[in-house]
Design an enzyme around this catalytic site. Sequence first.
Site, mmCIF file in Angstrom:
data_model
loop_
_atom_site.group_PDB
_atom_site.id
_atom_site.type_symbol
_atom_site.label_atom_id
_atom_site.label_comp_id
_atom_site.label_asym_id
_atom_site.label_seq_id
_atom_site.Cartn_x
_atom_site.Cartn_y
_atom_site.Cartn_z
ATOM 1 N N CYS A 98 0.836 -1.214 0.000
ATOM 2 C CA CYS A 98 0.000 0.000 0.000
ATOM 3 C C CYS A 98 0.865 1.258 0.000
ATOM 4 O O CYS A 98 0.536 2.258 -0.644
ATOM 5 C CB CYS A 98 -0.910 0.030 1.223
ATOM 6 S SG CYS A 98 -2.085 -1.313 1.270
ATOM 7 N N THR A 99 1.951 1.217 0.734
ATOM 8 C CA THR A 99 2.844 2.385 0.785
ATOM 9 C C THR A 99 3.364 2.721 -0.613
ATOM 10 O O THR A 99 3.365 3.883 -1.036
ATOM 11 C CB THR A 99 4.015 2.087 1.762
ATOM 12 O OG1 THR A 99 3.462 1.825 3.046
ATOM 13 C CG2 THR A 99 4.988 3.249 1.844
#
Length: 214
Positions: free
Chosen positions: A46-47
């Site tokens: 997600c980062t």
Amino acid sequence: MSDLKLGDTAPDFTADTSEGTIKFHEFLGDSWGILFSHPADYTPVCTTELGAAANYADEFRKRDVKVLALSVDGVKSHKDWIKDINETQNTTVNFPIIADEDKKVSNLYGMIHPKADSTLTVRSVFVIAPDKSIKMTLTYPASTGRNFDELLRVIDSLQLTAYNKVATPANWKHGDDVVISPSVSNEEADKMFPKGYNTVKPYLRTTAQPELKK
Ligand code: BEZ
């Protein structure tokens, strides 16, 4: 579980985000929109995805697409995580992230697939047209990061085909030849595509990409 289909109106909602409270339809205005979910804050894939989306801000702006992300953690967590995203992905997150702690939006959009994970969302994407209809949905598992070049490519195709009677073939990208919609007769095609077209088969006619109309 929600069962949203292409052509359905994207459900409206009010949500707290990293940039304050938003009303979804008001946030979209007359623009296109992309809504995409993330399983949780402080997770590696997600980062990188949020960093990629932020680094494509100009590309989304050029296409008049409003970007809205979602993760099932709270506003404070989102704001702290954004600092990490900016630092590690060399970017500035410049779009809101919905804080969906009660899973209201996740459930409204069917972003939780209980057999994959009972509490975290999968990686869903919804592309929404200015009339608020859903034009594309995509679902990836949590373990596979999405390809933002592909999302831009689909948006290019959607914007082109919304205003021209053409479709885009396999692996098409902006500037490549397109195919003429089967519903267009040859007589109509003669008028619609004055630069001409190539009939490979009666049902497979290719032509240069028309200019993008908005
Ligand atoms: C990730 O974003 O890295 C991730 C989140 C949930 C499960 C697996 C990976």
